[in-house]
Design an enzyme around this catalytic site. Structure first.
Site, PDB file in Angstrom:
ATOM      1  N   GLY A  11     -35.341  19.672   4.699  1.00  0.00           N
ATOM      2  CA  GLY A  11     -33.981  19.701   4.172  1.00  0.00           C
ATOM      3  C   GLY A  11     -32.989  20.163   5.220  1.00  0.00           C
ATOM      4  CD  GLN A  12     -27.473  19.650   3.824  1.00  0.00           C
ATOM      5  OE1 GLN A  12     -26.848  18.973   4.637  1.00  0.00           O
ATOM      6  NE2 GLN A  12     -27.005  19.881   2.611  1.00  0.00           N
ATOM      7  CB  THR A  62     -29.888  19.144  -3.761  1.00  0.00           C
ATOM      8  OG1 THR A  62     -30.418  18.044  -2.999  1.00  0.00           O
ATOM      9  CG2 THR A  62     -30.574  20.433  -3.331  1.00  0.00           C
ATOM     10  CB  THR A 101     -26.251  26.412  -6.392  1.00  0.00           C
ATOM     11  OG1 THR A 101     -25.064  25.609  -6.440  1.00  0.00           O
ATOM     12  CG2 THR A 101     -26.848  26.429  -7.797  1.00  0.00           C
ATOM     13  CG  ASP A 102     -21.123  26.296  -6.095  1.00  0.00           C
ATOM     14  OD1 ASP A 102     -22.038  25.858  -5.376  1.00  0.00           O
ATOM     15  OD2 ASP A 102     -20.245  25.570  -6.593  1.00  0.00           O
ATOM     16  CE1 TYR A 125     -28.960  21.671  -7.748  1.00  0.00           C
ATOM     17  CE2 TYR A 125     -26.705  22.475  -7.988  1.00  0.00           C
ATOM     18  CZ  TYR A 125     -27.877  22.404  -7.274  1.00  0.00           C
ATOM     19  OH  TYR A 125     -27.978  23.068  -6.072  1.00  0.00           O
ATOM     20  CE  LYS A 129     -30.752  26.126  -6.898  1.00  0.00           C
ATOM     21  NZ  LYS A 129     -31.836  26.085  -5.860  1.00  0.00           N
ATOM     22  CD1 TRP A 150     -18.522  23.426  -3.116  1.00  0.00           C
ATOM     23  CD2 TRP A 150     -16.769  22.815  -1.858  1.00  0.00           C
ATOM     24  NE1 TRP A 150     -17.464  23.167  -3.957  1.00  0.00           N
ATOM     25  CE2 TRP A 150     -16.381  22.792  -3.230  1.00  0.00           C
ATOM     26  CE3 TRP A 150     -15.832  22.479  -0.887  1.00  0.00           C
ATOM     27  CZ2 TRP A 150     -15.098  22.441  -3.638  1.00  0.00           C
ATOM     28  CZ3 TRP A 150     -14.542  22.128  -1.295  1.00  0.00           C
ATOM     29  CH2 TRP A 150     -14.190  22.105  -2.654  1.00  0.00           C
TER      30      TRP A 150
END
Length: 294
Positions: A11-12, A62, A101-102, A125, A129, A150
């Site tokens: 993943g990134q 994601t 995550t937000d 999503y 999470k 983001w």
């Protein structure tokens, strides 16, 4: 030497984490081909065999819109897998470091979300999470949950920055939502924050949630303008002539987005001793990396 097991190596964020983690100990970096997070028994077997001191879970489902039509898979990867990782960490006395995550918030607040704010996800999503966070909190005495927002990365195949670069090269006009605000966060900076917490937090068992994003606030529309301006300054192929701001209802998506996704970095800044890098500065660095690769 600390033995570190990383999930989501392809993943990134996982790709930015690996070189930093290798400096911190013995790294076992696993991708889906090594550890399928949808296979809960495989998670148990791998953790039992490897017996790491630290588990860093950067793997996740994601695809925010796709989650609306794949709720079971999202729940398995984002909810059940972290719970099982937490159970395994507890059994072997390891610390679990989990990326969240937000999207656990509804975005109805008008000032930055703190770690004490009550989650209220508005889509599949975010719900999945949050289920992962709760599963960790209920099953592990030694964890760190790091929420970010983001996210974009140099190595990611699909993220907002790379999508804008592609569209900016293909089109002369574009419409981008202007009434959703948040903070773009570069995976390199997130990875630095993860390692910073690893080295600054006590080795004794802890149960902590932290927020980390780059600093500053922007909209998707203004973020897109910044991407095009910075890319053009680097002589990247951008043909866009005009970007039009539109409202969320003008760009319907399967999943509802939080209109306000700003997270407070105050708590983590106190631990790390430094403020997070400003989002546009990090964007410029990321684009510079990309331009040098081509």
């Amino acid at each position: 030497m600390t033995k570190i097991l990383l999930t989501g190596k392809n993943g990134q964020l996982g790709q930015d984490l690996q070189p930093l983690l290798r400096q911190q100990g013995e790294l076992i970096a696993l991708g889906k081909e090594d550890l399928d997070l949808s296979n809960l028994n495989q998670i148990r077997d791998v953790i039992k065999t490897q017996k790491p001191d630290l588990i860093i879970n950067s793997g996740a489902y994601t695809a925010v819109d796709q989650a609306e039509s794949e709720p079971d898979l999202a729940q398995t990867l984002n909810g059940d897998a972290p719970r099982v990782l937490a159970e395994c960490a507890e059994q072997i006395g390891a610390r679990l470091f989990h990326i969240s995550t937000d999207y656990v918030f509804d975005g109805e607040k008008n000032q930055p979300y703190t770690e004490e704010d009550q989650p209220n996800p508005i889509g599949v999503y975010g719900q999945s999470k949050l289920a992962g966070e709760v599963g960790i909190q209920n099953n592990c005495q030694n964890y760190v949950i790091l929420r970010t927002a983001w996210v974009y990365g140099t190595y990611g195949k699909k993220n907002f920055v790379k999508t804008m670069l592609r569209l900016g090269a293909e089109r002369e006009e574009l419409k981008v939502v202007s009434d959703q605000v948040g903070t773009p966060s570069w995976t390199y900076d997130i990875a630095q924050a993860v390692v910073g917490l690893m080295t600054h937090l006590p080795t004794s068992p802890i149960q902590e949630i932290y927020h980390f994003t780059n600093s500053g606030v922007t909209s998707w529309y203004d973020f897109s303008l910044a991407i095009f301006e910075e890319a053009q300054a680097l002589k990247m192929p951008i043909n866009i002539k005009q970007v039009f701001p539109i409202s969320t209802p003008e760009y319907p998506t399967p999943a509802q987005r939080p209109p306000y996704s700003v997270l407070s970095n105050h708590k983590i800044a106190q631990i790390l001793g430094t403020p997070s890098p400003q989002w546009r500065v990090s964007l410029r660095k990321m684009l510079s990396q990309l331009s040098q690769e081509k």
